[in-house]
Design a protein around this motif. Sequence first.
Motif, PDB file in Angstrom:
ATOM      1  N   SER A   1       0.831  -1.209   0.000  1.00 23.20           N
ATOM      2  CA  SER A   1       0.000   0.000   0.000  1.00 23.20           C
ATOM      3  C   SER A   1       0.862   1.255   0.000  1.00 23.20           C
ATOM      4  N   PHE A   2       1.995   1.199   0.697  1.00 28.86           N
ATOM      5  CA  PHE A   2       2.934   2.325   0.678  1.00 28.86           C
ATOM      6  C   PHE A   2       3.413   2.590  -0.744  1.00 28.86           C
ATOM      7  N   LEU A   3       3.753   1.535  -1.452  1.00 25.42           N
ATOM      8  CA  LEU A   3       4.214   1.683  -2.835  1.00 25.42           C
ATOM      9  C   LEU A   3       3.099   2.196  -3.742  1.00 25.42           C
ATOM     10  N   PHE A   4       1.874   1.771  -3.474  1.00 21.76           N
ATOM     11  CA  PHE A   4       0.725   2.264  -4.240  1.00 21.76           C
ATOM     12  C   PHE A   4       0.611   3.784  -4.083  1.00 21.76           C
ATOM     13  N   GLY A   5       0.667   4.267  -2.836  1.00 19.76           N
ATOM     14  CA  GLY A   5       0.589   5.699  -2.607  1.00 19.76           C
ATOM     15  C   GLY A   5       1.784   6.445  -3.179  1.00 19.76           C
ATOM     16  N   TYR A   6       2.960   5.848  -3.071  1.00 18.55           N
ATOM     17  CA  TYR A   6       4.170   6.500  -3.577  1.00 18.55           C
ATOM     18  C   TYR A   6       4.079   6.738  -5.080  1.00 18.55           C
ATOM     19  N   HIS A   7       3.652   5.725  -5.809  1.00 17.33           N
ATOM     20  CA  HIS A   7       3.579   5.869  -7.270  1.00 17.33           C
ATOM     21  C   HIS A   7       2.403   6.720  -7.714  1.00 17.33           C
ATOM     22  N   LEU A   8       1.410   6.893  -6.831  1.00 15.82           N
ATOM     23  CA  LEU A   8       0.354   7.866  -7.139  1.00 15.82           C
ATOM     24  C   LEU A   8       0.906   9.288  -7.123  1.00 15.82           C
ATOM     25  N   GLY A   9       1.790   9.573  -6.157  1.00 13.77           N
ATOM     26  CA  GLY A   9       2.265  10.936  -5.975  1.00 13.77           C
ATOM     27  C   GLY A   9       3.621  11.248  -6.566  1.00 13.77           C
ATOM     28  N   VAL A  10       4.323  10.252  -7.102  1.00 12.43           N
ATOM     29  CA  VAL A  10       5.697  10.483  -7.535  1.00 12.43           C
ATOM     30  C   VAL A  10       5.783  11.427  -8.734  1.00 12.43           C
ATOM     31  N   VAL A  11       4.730  11.522  -9.533  1.00 13.80           N
ATOM     32  CA  VAL A  11       4.762  12.406 -10.705  1.00 13.80           C
ATOM     33  C   VAL A  11       4.292  13.820 -10.369  1.00 13.80           C
ATOM     34  N   ASN A  12       3.850  14.065  -9.136  1.00  9.18           N
ATOM     35  CA  ASN A  12       3.301  15.366  -8.782  1.00  9.18           C
ATOM     36  C   ASN A  12       4.358  16.467  -8.902  1.00  9.18           C
ATOM     37  N   GLU A  13       5.434  16.330  -8.142  1.00 15.84           N
ATOM     38  CA  GLU A  13       6.491  17.339  -8.163  1.00 15.84           C
ATOM     39  C   GLU A  13       7.461  17.164  -9.324  1.00 15.84           C
ATOM     40  N   THR A  14       7.536  15.965  -9.869  1.00 24.87           N
ATOM     41  CA  THR A  14       8.569  15.669 -10.873  1.00 24.87           C
ATOM     42  C   THR A  14       8.087  15.826 -12.305  1.00 24.87           C
ATOM     43  N   LEU A  15       6.790  16.010 -12.523  1.00 25.03           N
ATOM     44  CA  LEU A  15       6.261  16.005 -13.890  1.00 25.03           C
ATOM     45  C   LEU A  15       6.865  17.121 -14.741  1.00 25.03           C
ATOM     46  N   GLU A  16       7.040  18.279 -14.176  1.00 23.49           N
ATOM     47  CA  GLU A  16       7.562  19.412 -14.954  1.00 23.49           C
ATOM     48  C   GLU A  16       8.996  19.172 -15.404  1.00 23.49           C
ATOM     49  N   SER A  17       9.885  18.810 -14.472  1.00 29.00           N
ATOM     50  CA  SER A  17      11.287  18.571 -14.847  1.00 29.00           C
ATOM     51  C   SER A  17      11.418  17.343 -15.740  1.00 29.00           C
ATOM     52  N   MET A  18      10.587  16.340 -15.503  1.00 37.05           N
ATOM     53  CA  MET A  18      10.600  15.149 -16.349  1.00 37.05           C
ATOM     54  C   MET A  18      10.219  15.491 -17.778  1.00 37.05           C
ATOM     55  N   SER A  19       9.199  16.329 -17.942  1.00 37.50           N
ATOM     56  CA  SER A  19       8.753  16.697 -19.291  1.00 37.50           C
ATOM     57  C   SER A  19       9.826  17.476 -20.043  1.00 37.50           C
ATOM     58  N   HIS A  20      10.604  18.296 -19.320  1.00 36.57           N
ATOM     59  CA  HIS A  20      11.710  19.017 -19.963  1.00 36.57           C
ATOM     60  C   HIS A  20      12.772  18.037 -20.449  1.00 36.57           C
ATOM     61  N   ASP A  21      13.168  17.089 -19.604  1.00 38.25           N
ATOM     62  CA  ASP A  21      14.239  16.152 -19.948  1.00 38.25           C
ATOM     63  C   ASP A  21      13.845  15.191 -21.060  1.00 38.25           C
ATOM     64  N   LEU A  22      12.585  14.770 -21.087  1.00 40.98           N
ATOM     65  CA  LEU A  22      12.145  13.773 -22.068  1.00 40.98           C
ATOM     66  C   LEU A  22      11.501  14.391 -23.292  1.00 40.98           C
ATOM     67  N   GLY A  23      11.411  15.715 -23.340  1.00 35.75           N
ATOM     68  CA  GLY A  23      10.985  16.396 -24.557  1.00 35.75           C
ATOM     69  C   GLY A  23       9.499  16.481 -24.802  1.00 35.75           C
ATOM     70  N   PHE A  24       8.675  16.480 -23.767  1.00 31.06           N
ATOM     71  CA  PHE A  24       7.234  16.667 -24.010  1.00 31.06           C
ATOM     72  C   PHE A  24       6.667  17.801 -23.150  1.00 31.06           C
ATOM     73  N   HIS A  25       7.507  18.780 -22.816  1.00 30.76           N
ATOM     74  CA  HIS A  25       7.039  19.901 -22.009  1.00 30.76           C
ATOM     75  C   HIS A  25       5.995  20.716 -22.775  1.00 30.76           C
ATOM     76  N   GLY A  26       4.911  21.023 -22.105  1.00 35.83           N
ATOM     77  CA  GLY A  26       3.833  21.778 -22.728  1.00 35.83           C
ATOM     78  C   GLY A  26       2.817  20.924 -23.454  1.00 35.83           C
ATOM     79  N   ASP A  27       3.096  19.646 -23.634  1.00 36.23           N
ATOM     80  CA  ASP A  27       2.161  18.731 -24.301  1.00 36.23           C
ATOM     81  C   ASP A  27       1.253  18.117 -23.229  1.00 36.23           C
ATOM     82  N   THR A  28       0.082  18.687 -23.073  1.00 29.44           N
ATOM     83  CA  THR A  28      -0.821  18.225 -22.022  1.00 29.44           C
ATOM     84  C   THR A  28      -1.285  16.790 -22.242  1.00 29.44           C
ATOM     85  N   MET A  29      -1.397  16.372 -23.515  1.00 30.60           N
ATOM     86  CA  MET A  29      -1.785  14.996 -23.796  1.00 30.60           C
ATOM     87  C   MET A  29      -0.725  14.024 -23.286  1.00 30.60           C
TER      88      MET A  29
END
Length: 420
Positions: A83-111
């Motif tokens: 259950s801890f891992l379930f919650g962790y993976h629910l929230g892991v993209v919250n703070e990291t989504l912006e920097s991740m999108s820059h590094d992987l080349g989909f920043h600004g692509d809401t889809m």
Amino acid sequence: MLEMLTSESFAFRSGESVYNSVEMRGRHVDSYSMYKRGTRDHVINTYDYDKEQVRLLSGVGKDIGNPSWKRSFPYILLAALSSFLFGYHLGVVNETLESMSHDLGFHGDTMAEGLVVSTCLGGAFVGSLFSGSIADGVGRRRAFQLCALPLIIGSSMSATAKNLWGMLLGRLFVGTGMGIGPPVAALYVAEVSPAYVRGTYGSCSQLATCLGLMGALFIGFPAKQIEGWWRMCFWASVAPAALLTVFMEFSVESPHWLFKRGRGADAEAEFEKLLGGPYVKGAMAELSKSQRGDEADTVKLSELFYGHHRKVVFMGSSLFALQQLSGINAVFYFSSTVFKSAGVPSESANICVGIANLLGSLFALVSMDKLGRKALLIASFSGMAVAMTIQATSASSLVSGSSVIYLSVGGMLFRLPRCV
């Protein structure tokens, strides 16, 4: 004198014949049970079960009290890792989504951003479809290990992703493990916990989910300042998944599953670890009774959608559906973005989100077995209705200025504890 002797002899012979009759009945039923259950190692015969019931009903067993919760608690904590891992993976993209999108080349692509989030949920849907079959087929312990395997693989793939497709594939694997874990955890906790703390132990899974969410939010704070930190956030989840895999090898198996598989002696041994020696016989008697009831009340899958089963299935499904339709998952995934657009620092807001969620879980933990499930559900959904009314008011023309932010954020934080 002769009459007294005759009466005593008659009474003795009558008692002896009754005892022999009961003993023969016990042997007959025991033989039938052995024939019926095939190769079971251990069978509680009907005569012993009747004597145990008489002893308990007469009050002799009341002095034993409840088994110690400390025996089963370590296994509950271990199961809560899923259950801890379930919650962790629910929230892991919250703070990291912006920097991740820059590094992987989909920043600004809401889809693309939505796919990174929703692909995990799609994998969870697939995993949940097979979680019951896996738990019944290989046992609860092996099901936990099979849950941890895609979590390890998916987290590693996400941490090393070079493009969007690599991230989506990793999130799909992670979602599969997320779908398997929580249903098995709920089943395992219900089967290994003593009855008098079953509700409290069941709340431990939700508490672990909240701690996982908080852990993901806290570990993600440096993601906007440190380049590539988001990869460390995914690598961090590999450790608890590996611990779950290793320590489940030494955990107890569910006595219910062992008994259903015809391994009565193994079920007794596991009950002794979970409850203690004096409680084994009573637990096995109750398990035997419930097993006979399950065999008599076997229900086909199609029967869940009509007849008297339909109402229970509909109510349970509706509660889960209404909770999700309240939009609570959007808070877990996009709270940083939402609070930023409202002018609220995301770090402070996410700390408040985690604390509010944790407080709700702690309240459920201490009150589940005292107030009951129905009372908590009514209070929870009533509070959610009030919170959403506050948020709706903040979005209307009736409120303006800084009051909009306070009402919106306050309503969201007030809603979080009611959704656990």
